[in-house]
Design an enzyme around this catalytic site. Structure first.
Site, PDB file in Angstrom:
ATOM      1  N   GLU A 174       0.846  -1.202   0.000  1.00  0.00           N
ATOM      2  CA  GLU A 174       0.000   0.000   0.000  1.00  0.00           C
ATOM      3  C   GLU A 174       0.877   1.246   0.000  1.00  0.00           C
ATOM      4  O   GLU A 174       1.879   1.306   0.717  1.00  0.00           O
ATOM      5  CB  GLU A 174      -0.889  -0.038   1.247  1.00  0.00           C
ATOM      6  CG  GLU A 174      -1.823   1.165   1.412  1.00  0.00           C
ATOM      7  CD  GLU A 174      -2.673   1.022   2.677  1.00  0.00           C
ATOM      8  OE1 GLU A 174      -2.877  -0.124   3.149  1.00  0.00           O
ATOM      9  OE2 GLU A 174      -3.108   2.050   3.207  1.00  0.00           O
ATOM     10  N   ASP A 190      -3.901   4.448  -1.197  1.00  0.00           N
ATOM     11  CA  ASP A 190      -4.623   5.046  -0.064  1.00  0.00           C
ATOM     12  C   ASP A 190      -4.536   6.570  -0.232  1.00  0.00           C
ATOM     13  O   ASP A 190      -5.464   7.200  -0.740  1.00  0.00           O
ATOM     14  CB  ASP A 190      -3.993   4.548   1.243  1.00  0.00           C
ATOM     15  CG  ASP A 190      -4.547   5.233   2.482  1.00  0.00           C
ATOM     16  OD1 ASP A 190      -5.528   5.983   2.364  1.00  0.00           O
ATOM     17  OD2 ASP A 190      -3.999   5.041   3.585  1.00  0.00           O
ATOM     18  N   LYS A 192     -11.792   4.671   2.934  1.00  0.00           N
ATOM     19  CA  LYS A 192     -11.939   5.304   4.247  1.00  0.00           C
ATOM     20  C   LYS A 192     -12.982   6.410   4.076  1.00  0.00           C
ATOM     21  O   LYS A 192     -12.696   7.437   3.461  1.00  0.00           O
ATOM     22  CB  LYS A 192     -10.617   5.949   4.673  1.00  0.00           C
ATOM     23  CG  LYS A 192      -9.470   4.984   4.935  1.00  0.00           C
ATOM     24  CD  LYS A 192      -8.173   5.770   5.121  1.00  0.00           C
ATOM     25  CE  LYS A 192      -7.030   4.909   5.614  1.00  0.00           C
ATOM     26  NZ  LYS A 192      -5.735   5.641   5.542  1.00  0.00           N
TER      27      LYS A 192
HETATM   28  P1  PGA Z   1      -3.981   6.954   9.050  1.00  0.00           P
HETATM   29  O1  PGA Z   1      -3.234   5.615   8.663  1.00  0.00           O
HETATM   30  O2  PGA Z   1      -5.325   6.617   9.539  1.00  0.00           O
HETATM   31  O3  PGA Z   1      -3.080   7.561  10.080  1.00  0.00           O
HETATM   32  O4  PGA Z   1      -4.027   7.777   7.774  1.00  0.00           O
HETATM   33  C1  PGA Z   1      -3.849   4.515   8.076  1.00  0.00           C
HETATM   34  C2  PGA Z   1      -3.296   4.219   6.717  1.00  0.00           C
HETATM   35  O5  PGA Z   1      -2.414   4.936   6.219  1.00  0.00           O
HETATM   36  O6  PGA Z   1      -3.751   3.262   6.093  1.00  0.00           O
HETATM   37 ZN    ZN Z   2      -2.398   3.689   4.262  1.00  0.00          ZN
END
Ligand code: PGA
Ligand code: ZN
Length: 421
Positions: free
Chosen positions: A288, A317, A342
């Site tokens: 990732e 991401d 997300k």
């Molecule tokens: P974050 O990390 O929630 O701090 O952005 C999770 C990720 O990078 O997958």
């Molecule tokens: Zn990530």
């Protein structure tokens, strides 16, 4: 009689996430008294193109991380607009909030305000119809449990150790069911703790519940995971594969990449080679953010080269930030073949589902994910099942904000097994 879940009230309050940082909880109340709640999580290695998390930066409270402005936005503007609307029309509820915000990055009302309300509305809708949340969102086709990608060693922005790669994950690909994969992962996690203790290494935890020891290099981290897999009685390469989240956006330093902790620098070409070598040496199935969020050329090169040597999952991401437009750009340019989902990177459930639909159209795998600052809200567990996501990232089997998602998935699995038996 046609059913209408009329929204009577929308209220928000400040609650705390797993780092003790304020976040927004919203509650949607319907005319018949049914309620739904939702809490927005928060990242630490946040992508530059994510929707904006509104914070009270000029306040002395909570070091400027309070969310009173976002809460006021829910209690005034958003509540005023949504009252009297039908909660069952999630798309219109979300569209209205996006319109009210009026910016491309949700910086006016705050993506944290929008997402908390969006989740609360979905839960109120599900409760109104008496359906479980995953089925309310995904309908009768929501029936697949995701495979957990368990982040058992933490580095990068999630730990105060010397590891630059943010996440070292166990993927129980050989497990016959969700709960068996979870058990396998817990057993390996326990074995890893024992190995670290034996070696006199720290067993303190990072933000996502994984161990955060100081190690010689990233290879040592990978070898510790493999040793733990074997100690627990499993076979690396068949029972378990490994996944890494590099979070390389945080390494970008002008034209080159500089690991912030070790201070080692790579050109984009050298970094691509580094990942190819690592994938050749170890049973890694998923990488990732191996490159930065603006390095489309590097992504294209790595995706092309890895495709030639095996079946690797290359996950965007920070590159895609759950936004359809960036995913389309990636798909057109051959960058990656999977996407992290997300919801707070985009702001509403409807936009999240739109991105998932696009991912399926362009043949990208979906990995639903928590944030490093998360809460007891297990929404992503239902979301993952609702879209039949093949994978979920929700941390180590430690700390209740991570465990809440695992426990909810076990409950959903049991319910689905009962229905389908
Ligand atoms: P974050 O990390 O929630 O701090 O952005 C999770 C990720 O990078 O997958
Ligand atoms: Zn990530």
């Amino acid at each position: 009689m046609l059913k209408q879940g009329i929204i009577q009230d929308v209220r928000a309050r400040q609650v705390l996430d797993s780092r003790g940082t304020p976040t927004v909880e919203a509650c949607v109340t319907l005319e018949n008294g049914v309620q739904g709640r939702g809490i927005c999580p928060s990242g630490a290695s946040t992508g530059a193109y994510e929707a904006v998390e509104l914070r009270d930066s000029n306040s002395g409270k909570y070091g400027g991380y309070g969310v009173q402005h976002a809460i006021t936005n829910v209690n005034t503007v958003i509540a005023g607009e949504l009252m009297g609307k039908n909660v069952l029309d999630q798309q219109s509820v979300d569209d209205r909030m996006v319109q009210l915000d009026g910016t491309s990055d949700k910086s006016n009302l705050g993506a944290n305000a929008l997402l908390a309300v969006s989740i609360a509305a979905a839960r109120a809708g599900a409760a109104f119809l008496g359906e479980p949340l995953y089925r309310y969102i995904g309908g009768i086709s929501a029936r697949r449990l995701p495979i957990p990608m368990m982040n058992v060693l933490n580095g990068g922005a999630h730990a105060a150790n010397n590891l630059d790669i943010q996440e070292f994950m166990l993927v129980p690909l050989g497990a016959p069911s969700f709960h068996e994969g979870l058990r396998w992962g817990c057993e390996v996690y326990r074995a890893l703790r024992g190995i670290l203790r034996e070696k006199g290494l720290s067993v303190s935890l990072g933000d996502e519940g994984g161990f955060a020891p100081d190690l010689k290099n990233d290879e040592e981290a990978i070898e510790l995971l493999l040793q733990a897999v074997e100690t627990a009685g499993y076979k690396p390469g068949t029972d378990f594969l490994l996944a890494l989240d590099v979070a390389a956006a945080g390494w970008q330093n002008g034209e080159e990449y500089r690991m912030p902790k070790r201070g080692v620098s790579y050109t984009p070409g050298e970094l691509v080679k580094h990942w190819i070598n690592l994938c050749a040496r170890y049973p890694i199935c998923s990488l990732e953010d191996p490159l930065g969020e603006d390095d489309w050329a590097g992504w294209k090169k790595l995706t092309g080269e890895l495709k030639n040597i095996g079946n690797y999952q290359i996950v965007g991401d920070d590159l895609f930030v759950t936004q359809a437009a960036r995913l389309r750009q990636g798909a057109e340019n051959g960058c990656g073949n999977a996407i992290i989902i997300k919801p707070n990177q985009v702001g509403t459930l409807s936009e999240t589902l739109q991105t998932v639909r696009l991912a399926k159209q362009v043949g990208y795998r979906v990995v639903v994910s928590h944030r490093s600052g998360d809460t007891e809200d297990a929404f992503i567990a239902d979301l993952a099942v609702s879209v039949n996501a093949p994978f979920i990232k929700t941390g180590a089997p430690a700390r209740s904000e991570r465990i809440a998602k695992y426990n909810r998935l076990c409950a959903i699995e049991e319910e689905l097994m009962y229905i389908h038996s």
